[in-house]
Design a protein around this motif. Structure first.
Motif, short mmCIF file in Angstrom:
data_model
loop_
_atom_site.label_atom_id
_atom_site.label_comp_id
_atom_site.label_asym_id
_atom_site.label_seq_id
_atom_site.Cartn_x
_atom_site.Cartn_y
_atom_site.Cartn_z
N ARG A 213 5.21 -5.48 -1.05
CA ARG A 213 4.26 -4.62 -0.34
C ARG A 213 4.80 -4.27 1.04
O ARG A 213 4.73 -3.13 1.47
CB ARG A 213 2.90 -5.29 -0.22
N SER A 214 5.37 -5.28 1.71
CA SER A 214 5.94 -5.03 3.03
C SER A 214 7.11 -4.05 2.93
O SER A 214 7.27 -3.16 3.77
CB SER A 214 6.42 -6.35 3.65
N THR A 215 7.93 -4.21 1.89
CA THR A 215 9.08 -3.34 1.72
C THR A 215 8.66 -1.89 1.53
O THR A 215 9.26 -0.97 2.09
CB THR A 215 9.91 -3.80 0.51
N GLU A 216 7.63 -1.67 0.73
CA GLU A 216 7.18 -0.31 0.44
C GLU A 216 6.64 0.41 1.68
O GLU A 216 6.63 1.63 1.76
CB GLU A 216 6.09 -0.36 -0.64
N GLU A 217 6.21 -0.36 2.68
CA GLU A 217 5.62 0.24 3.88
C GLU A 217 6.64 0.43 5.00
O GLU A 217 6.30 0.92 6.07
CB GLU A 217 4.49 -0.67 4.37
#
Length: 235
Positions: A213-217
């Motif tokens: 999730r952090s990567t996608e943001e």
């Protein structure tokens, strides 16, 4: 003393002048107090730090190895640029390292260290509402580093420390977003429960989803970081 202090080089029993220069420059660089791409003048830095140029130069060379500074022949030292692709790549590597560490730790079964980790962070989560953003960012980083440390692989923790330095500003932007830290805390709590129950599949899935999730943001966070860094220039 925390894992981040002992294994990431943030605390030393007897600091040299180079160590002091390194720590002070590191803080300026990871917070982007020195803006991305800025040329680093050794004489000015030495004056600002109240020390000679020699330890400053050695510290800068050490920071080149950390990928926080670059050197251009004939031009000198420069603060790294903030790149969307680089930050995204670092998040990907972080995901691989942390999930690999968790899988290794869980394969060993229940240990005293694992139980102590779960007990400590269950209690810490209950106090999170009392923390300011600086303490929250530090706690988030420490949670992940201590979890990785349980796999007893010092090089892995060293690489994660370097990645944390390079993504810290963007990570802070992420956690400052409305509701995101509350969600991250809930994900940490779910992860602790999966670890406590020795559910390896669930623990690895929760950690992977949490980090993905952090990567996608990342792209939006980098843009927000750049806006924050250059806010004074457009005010």
């Amino acid at each position: 003393m925390t894992v981040s202090e002992t294994e990431c080089g943030m605390a030393r029993s007897s600091k040299t002048t180079v160590d002091t220069a390194y720590d002070k420059l590191l803080d300026l660089l990871v917070t982007f107090t020195i803006k991305p791409g800025t040329r680093l003048n050794e004489s000015e830095l030495a004056a600002d730090l109240s020390m000679s140029r020699a330890p400053v130069r050695e510290a800068l060379n050490r920071l080149i190895a950390d990928d926080l500074v670059r050197f251009e022949p004939g031009r000198g030292f420069f603060c790294r640029r903030l790149s969307v692709q680089e930050i995204a790549d670092l998040y990907d590597v972080r995901l691989d390292l942390e999930t690999g560490a968790l899988l290794r730790t869980m394969s060993r079964g229940r240990t005293v260290e694992l139980e102590a980790f779960v007990a400590h962070w269950r209690e810490a989560l209950t106090k999170s509402e009392e923390m300011d953003i600086n303490a929250l960012v530090q706690a988030d980083e420490q949670f992940h580093l201590e979890l990785a440390r349980l796999a007893s692989n010092a090089p892995r923790v060293k690489y994660l420390c370097n990645i944390n330095d390079r993504i810290r500003f963007v990570r802070r932007i992420n956690l400052e977003e409305t509701g995101r830290y509350s969600e991250a805390l809930a994900e940490h709590a779910d992860l602790l429960e999966a670890i406590a129950s020795q559910n390896t599949d669930a623990a690895c899935a929760i950690l992977r989803d949490h980090l993905l999730r952090s990567t996608e943001e990342v792209r939006q966070h980098v843009q927000n970081a750049l806006t924050r860094i250059y806010a004074d220039d457009v005010a």
